[in-house]
Every structure is written in structure tokens, then in C-alpha cells.
Design a protein around this motif. Structure first.
Motif, PDB file in Angstrom:
ATOM      1  N   ASN A   1      -5.078  -0.984  -7.851  1.00  0.00           N
ATOM      2  CA  ASN A   1      -6.161  -0.494  -7.250  1.00  0.00           C
ATOM      3  C   ASN A   1      -6.074   0.874  -6.603  1.00  0.00           C
ATOM      4  OD1 ASN A   1      -8.086  -2.765  -7.327  1.00  0.00           O
ATOM      5  ND2 ASN A   1      -6.540  -3.631  -5.886  1.00  0.00           N
ATOM      6  N   THR A  34      -1.427  -1.034  -4.164  1.00  0.00           N
ATOM      7  CA  THR A  34      -2.798   0.010  -3.938  1.00  0.00           C
ATOM      8  C   THR A  34      -2.283   1.360  -3.435  1.00  0.00           C
ATOM      9  OG1 THR A  34      -4.005  -2.323  -3.188  1.00  0.00           O
ATOM     10  CG2 THR A  34      -4.845  -0.137  -2.560  1.00  0.00           C
ATOM     11  N   GLY A  93       0.945  -1.260   0.153  1.00  0.00           N
ATOM     12  CA  GLY A  93       0.067   0.196  -0.071  1.00  0.00           C
ATOM     13  C   GLY A  93       0.761   1.373  -0.072  1.00  0.00           C
TER      14      GLY A  93
END
Length: 319
Positions: A185, A79, A10
């Protein structure tokens, strides 16, 4: 790390800092085990949006380098958080017909219903980044949470769609592309904060997540275990620093020190009428009543904006 063990990465690209976290998912794990983290100062953003792609790319590279060194792994995709007042949530409905001899609903039918809900009229400069299914209706039966396995003819989904400005998302992706990274994403920062902090009971009973950042404040509202509202207010902690610098007639770095060391959200009795800040060989004195008044005025405005977003989500009801 075991060979071929799934890796989760992330990257939180904030107005003043970039953070990277690397985790691994073992068999049967629902949450990753954190094995690396990195942080770097970011000077290429303003209020959650990119204003210098090269500076943002350099900050991302520094944060990832720290995380990779700790984890002993190479990052190629992640992400990525999306922030800024351009993030807007809207409600939508999708309707599909159930086919097949048994008329039994499967996962592919839920996906088709979600896709139908995304067929909305958006300006050409906006795109959908996330879709949340709140509840379903099947042949007139409302408030169904999971219709898989049920039989019917007409399936309708009530969804909440999160949209963002396409140029803002593209600029983030350009910064990643400069480092040969790919965004798997995009996720709104406030939604990531909610995922990390809210319990199932809080999501069910109704809770607002207020995610304070440097340049923005995210507001995400859950009720009945579903996302009801997503928005971003273009006010953050930088505004407090700027207000203090103007009100106290001092430099920004001194105002930041005053905020961190002596700032408070509410006035209460204090034995000190003045506070002292030392920087290098200089000494600065400020009245606590001035600091309190400046901070309270800005926080009053911020919470009024947050309250306005909450009322948009839940008109006539108390969260």
C-alpha cells in the motif's frame, strides 16, 4: 515469533532519512507489536520526491537491513509512505442503486459506492492512492456513518480522495523493485502520523495534524472522525537551515548546528547576546537576535501556508 503470525512492515521514505519498522499482529491485536526498526540517511530525495533512484534504493536497503537484523525476519513487502507537494486531496461523491429482494445494504455495497466515488476526471499523470468515506446518504437521509444493515434503494457516499503524481509513485516503486521489494500500500506520511497520534475524541471534535519534515510539511484535517483535507506544503526544516546559512554567512553544517542547539520559534529574553558554535578547531560567534529574526521569518511563512490549507478545508469555520 509464532509461526505464521502476521507481519506488518512500514517504510517511511523521507527527504533526509529512511526509516523501517517491523511489527507483528497477534490474535485479537488491533495494533502491531514492534520487533525491529532501522534508519538510514537519504540523499536521493528532494522535497519528498525521488531525484536519484539508486541513492534512495541504497538508503532503503540500509534501513531494512538494520530492522531485519533486530527482528530476525526477512522483509519482502511493506506499506510505503508517499510525500511531496504533488499529493492532493479532493472531495467526491459516489451513487449506487441497492439491489436484492430485501434492499439491505452490505459491505459489498459500501465498496461499490467507494468505487463509484473514484470515477473522477484526473489528469493522465495522476493516480488515486487512498479513499476515505466521510458519510453516507440513504434515500435522502443524510449524515449516516454506517449504513450496513439498513434498507434502501439509493446509496450515496461523500468521500475524500487522496491523489499523487504517477511518476513520483512509480519512482518510489522502482527503488523498491531494485531491492526485490513490493509496496502493498501507499500512504501519505501525514495520515500515518495522524493514525499514530490522534485519539478518537480529537478525530471527532476536529483536529489538524501538522507533520513537519525536512523538505515538506504535511497537513491533515479530521472532523467528525473523518478525513476532511490532505495536502503537503513544500517547506520544511531544510529551509530553516538554508536561511540561517545565508543570513549568518556560514556553512550549511554550522547553520544546522545553530538551528538544533539554539533555534527557537519565539523571541523571549535571554541572558546571552551571542552564542558560540565550535567545529573541529574553529569557533564561530553569532548574534541571537539575528538567529531569532531569521527563524521567525521562515516560520511565519510556513504557518501562513498551513493556515491557508486549513481554511481550504473549513471555509468560514474555526478549527
Amino acid at each position: 515469533m509464532q509461526k505464521n503470525q502476521p507481519m506488518a512492515v512500514g517504510i517511511d521514505i523521507g527527504t533526509t532519512k529512511v526509516r523501517c519498522v517491523i511489527g507483528t499482529l497477534g490474535e485479537g491485536d488491533t495494533h502491531p507489536t514492534i520487533i525491529g526498526a532501522g534508519e538510514a540517511v537519504n540523499s536521493g530525495m528532494r522535497k519528498g520526491t525521488v531525484n536519484n533512484v539508486e541513492d534512495v534504493a541504497n538508503s532503503i536497503a540500509a534501513a531494512i537491513e538494520d530492522a531485519e537484523r533486530i527482528a530476525g525476519l526477512h522483509v519482502s513487502s511493506a506499506t510505503v509512505s508517499v510525500n511531496g507537494s504533488h499529493v492532493i486531496g479532493l472531495n467526491s461523491k459516489g451513487v449506487i442503486a441497492i439491489t436484492g429482494n430485501s434492499r439491505e445494504i452490505g459491505l459489498e455495497d459500501l465498496q461499490r459506492a467507494e468505487e463509484a466515488a473514484t470515477v473522477v476526471q484526473l489528469p493522465p499523470n495522476r493516480e488515486i492512492i487512498q479513499v476515505f468515506s466521510k458519510n453516507y446518504s440513504l434515500d435522502g437521509q443524510d449524515n449516516i456513518k454506517d449504513p450496513v444493515g439498513m434498507s434502501g434503494i439509493r446509496l450515496e457516499v461523500d468521500a475524500h480522495i487522496v491523489t499523487a503524481a504517477t511518476p513520483a509513485v512509480k519512482n518510489l516503486d522502482r527503488a523498491l523493485h531494485a531491492l526485490d521489494l513490493r509496496a502493498n500500500n501507499h500512504i501519505v506520511s501525514g495520515l500515518a502520523a495522524a493514525e499514530a497520534t490522534l485519539t478518537p475524541k480529537q478525530r471527532e471534535s476536529g483536529t489538524a495534524i501538522v507533520d513537519f519534515g525536512a523538505g515538506t510539511t504535511g497537513v491533515v484535517i479530521f472532523e467528525d472522525d473523518e478525513v476532511q483535507h490532505v495536502s503537503v506544503v513544500p517547506v520544511g526544516s531544510i529551509n530553516l537551515t538554508n536561511d540561517l546559512a545565508i543570513g549568518l554567512r556560514t556553512d550549511l553544517d554550522i547553520a544546522e548546528e545553530v538551528k538544533i542547539q539554539h533555534g527557537r520559534a519565539f523571541k523571549f529574553p535571554t541572558p546571552k547576546d551571542t552564542i558560540v558554535v565550535k567545529q573541529d578547531h574553529d569557533i564561530y560567534e553569532f548574534a541571537m537576535r539575528d538567529i531569532d529574526a531569521i527563524i521567525q521569518a521562515r516560520l511565519d511563512e510556513l504557518f501562513e501556508l498551513v493556515d491557508r490549507e486549513i481554511k481550504k478545508s473549513n471555509p468560514g469555520r474555526e478549527l
